[in-house]
Write a protein that holds these residues in place. Sequence first.
Motif, mmCIF file in Angstrom:
data_model
loop_
_atom_site.group_PDB
_atom_site.id
_atom_site.type_symbol
_atom_site.label_atom_id
_atom_site.label_comp_id
_atom_site.label_asym_id
_atom_site.label_seq_id
_atom_site.Cartn_x
_atom_site.Cartn_y
_atom_site.Cartn_z
ATOM 1 N N PRO A 48 7.931 -8.707 52.814
ATOM 2 C CA PRO A 48 6.843 -8.999 52.158
ATOM 3 C C PRO A 48 5.918 -10.037 52.746
ATOM 4 C CG PRO A 48 8.770 -10.173 50.951
ATOM 5 C CD PRO A 48 9.085 -9.140 52.153
ATOM 6 N N GLY A 49 4.601 -9.916 52.892
ATOM 7 C CA GLY A 49 3.718 -10.720 53.386
ATOM 8 C C GLY A 49 3.592 -10.584 54.863
ATOM 9 N N VAL A 50 4.488 -9.669 55.498
ATOM 10 C CA VAL A 50 4.148 -9.462 57.035
ATOM 11 C C VAL A 50 3.196 -8.757 57.266
ATOM 12 C CG1 VAL A 50 5.516 -8.392 58.744
ATOM 13 C CG2 VAL A 50 6.812 -9.370 57.096
ATOM 14 N N ASP A 51 2.361 -9.259 58.140
ATOM 15 C CA ASP A 51 1.135 -8.464 58.711
ATOM 16 C C ASP A 51 1.826 -7.008 59.406
ATOM 17 O OD1 ASP A 51 -0.991 -7.415 60.056
ATOM 18 O OD2 ASP A 51 -1.298 -9.034 61.589
ATOM 19 N N PRO A 52 1.277 -5.981 58.781
ATOM 20 C CA PRO A 52 1.610 -4.791 59.366
ATOM 21 C C PRO A 52 1.513 -4.414 60.590
ATOM 22 C CG PRO A 52 0.398 -4.467 57.160
ATOM 23 C CD PRO A 52 0.292 -5.675 57.570
ATOM 24 N N GLU A 53 0.294 -4.985 61.403
ATOM 25 C CA GLU A 53 -0.270 -4.974 62.669
ATOM 26 C C GLU A 53 0.984 -5.575 63.507
ATOM 27 O OE1 GLU A 53 -2.738 -2.926 63.641
ATOM 28 O OE2 GLU A 53 -2.888 -2.354 61.792
ATOM 29 N N SER A 54 1.603 -6.494 62.925
ATOM 30 C CA SER A 54 2.675 -7.320 63.727
ATOM 31 C C SER A 54 4.059 -6.458 63.933
ATOM 32 C CB SER A 54 2.922 -8.528 63.319
ATOM 33 O OG SER A 54 3.774 -8.663 62.209
ATOM 34 N N LEU A 55 4.106 -5.560 63.186
ATOM 35 C CA LEU A 55 5.463 -4.698 63.025
ATOM 36 C C LEU A 55 5.782 -3.771 64.355
ATOM 37 C CD1 LEU A 55 5.696 -3.747 59.163
ATOM 38 C CD2 LEU A 55 7.325 -5.423 60.494
ATOM 39 N N GLU A 56 7.040 -4.041 64.625
ATOM 40 C CA GLU A 56 7.395 -3.215 66.005
ATOM 41 C C GLU A 56 8.889 -2.632 65.690
ATOM 42 O OE1 GLU A 56 7.387 -5.620 69.555
ATOM 43 O OE2 GLU A 56 5.377 -6.357 69.225
ATOM 44 N N MET A 57 8.983 -1.781 66.324
ATOM 45 C CA MET A 57 10.407 -0.990 66.092
ATOM 46 C C MET A 57 10.720 -0.306 67.208
ATOM 47 S SD MET A 57 11.823 1.708 63.076
ATOM 48 C CE MET A 57 10.851 3.062 63.935
ATOM 49 N N HIS A 58 12.207 -0.573 67.726
ATOM 50 C CA HIS A 58 12.581 -0.100 69.260
ATOM 51 C C HIS A 58 13.722 0.650 68.829
ATOM 52 C CE1 HIS A 58 8.933 -1.516 71.148
ATOM 53 N NE2 HIS A 58 9.436 -2.665 70.646
ATOM 54 N N GLU A 59 14.057 1.752 69.048
ATOM 55 C CA GLU A 59 15.509 2.241 69.251
ATOM 56 C C GLU A 59 16.105 2.393 70.440
ATOM 57 O OE1 GLU A 59 16.263 6.438 67.614
ATOM 58 O OE2 GLU A 59 14.166 6.126 66.766
ATOM 59 N N GLU A 60 17.254 1.945 70.694
ATOM 60 C CA GLU A 60 18.083 1.956 71.752
ATOM 61 C C GLU A 60 19.631 2.133 71.844
ATOM 62 O OE1 GLU A 60 18.668 -0.879 75.921
ATOM 63 O OE2 GLU A 60 16.640 -1.087 74.772
ATOM 64 N N GLY A 61 20.037 3.127 72.310
ATOM 65 C CA GLY A 61 21.568 3.394 72.086
ATOM 66 C C GLY A 61 21.887 3.621 70.815
ATOM 67 N N GLY A 62 22.882 3.168 70.043
ATOM 68 C CA GLY A 62 23.043 3.096 68.719
ATOM 69 C C GLY A 62 22.566 2.197 67.725
ATOM 70 N N ALA A 63 21.324 1.537 68.209
ATOM 71 C CA ALA A 63 20.706 0.659 67.472
ATOM 72 C C ALA A 63 19.325 0.492 67.091
ATOM 73 C CB ALA A 63 20.970 -0.743 67.587
ATOM 74 N N VAL A 64 18.790 0.040 66.177
ATOM 75 C CA VAL A 64 17.274 0.048 66.026
ATOM 76 C C VAL A 64 16.815 -1.588 65.810
ATOM 77 C CG1 VAL A 64 17.345 0.271 63.664
ATOM 78 C CG2 VAL A 64 15.129 0.751 64.907
ATOM 79 N N THR A 65 15.836 -1.773 66.393
ATOM 80 C CA THR A 65 15.402 -3.470 66.463
ATOM 81 C C THR A 65 13.868 -3.376 65.890
ATOM 82 O OG1 THR A 65 16.637 -4.076 68.642
ATOM 83 C CG2 THR A 65 14.752 -5.485 67.809
ATOM 84 N N VAL A 66 13.659 -4.322 64.869
ATOM 85 C CA VAL A 66 12.575 -4.333 64.125
ATOM 86 C C VAL A 66 12.172 -5.866 64.236
ATOM 87 C CG1 VAL A 66 11.309 -4.002 61.770
ATOM 88 C CG2 VAL A 66 13.180 -2.694 62.468
#
Length: 128
Positions: A48-66
Amino acid sequence: MNEPVLARLQQLMTLREEVETLGTLGAWTPPADWVDEDTHLRLLLDVPGVDPESLEMHEEGGAVTVAGRREAPARLLHGERPGGTFRRTLTFPEAVVPGSGEAQLAAGVLSVRFEKRHPTIEVTTREG
């Protein structure tokens, strides 16, 4: 790996992230859930309250980073909600098809749906 080992590994990764951010003002960790949807997995992350433009998501191997950022109000008189940047790396509880993540942000919840590599399909038999 079996489920208890993966769960413990996830706890250790989260703890490591928290330790790395101890000296960083404003770092926080949003809570997350994994949901099994038969042929898909869904990641739910409270942002909540996070700027949607600041959101990043990366998949690598068996994990996802947000990662993302929530700004503190300019004239904050009393604050209990953490602000600043966050970064979470979550291990997939099951294998997924790489690059299959579809994200939506609604009511402060980031929902990301991933296609399972080996979907769970319920089979019923008829006795007759």
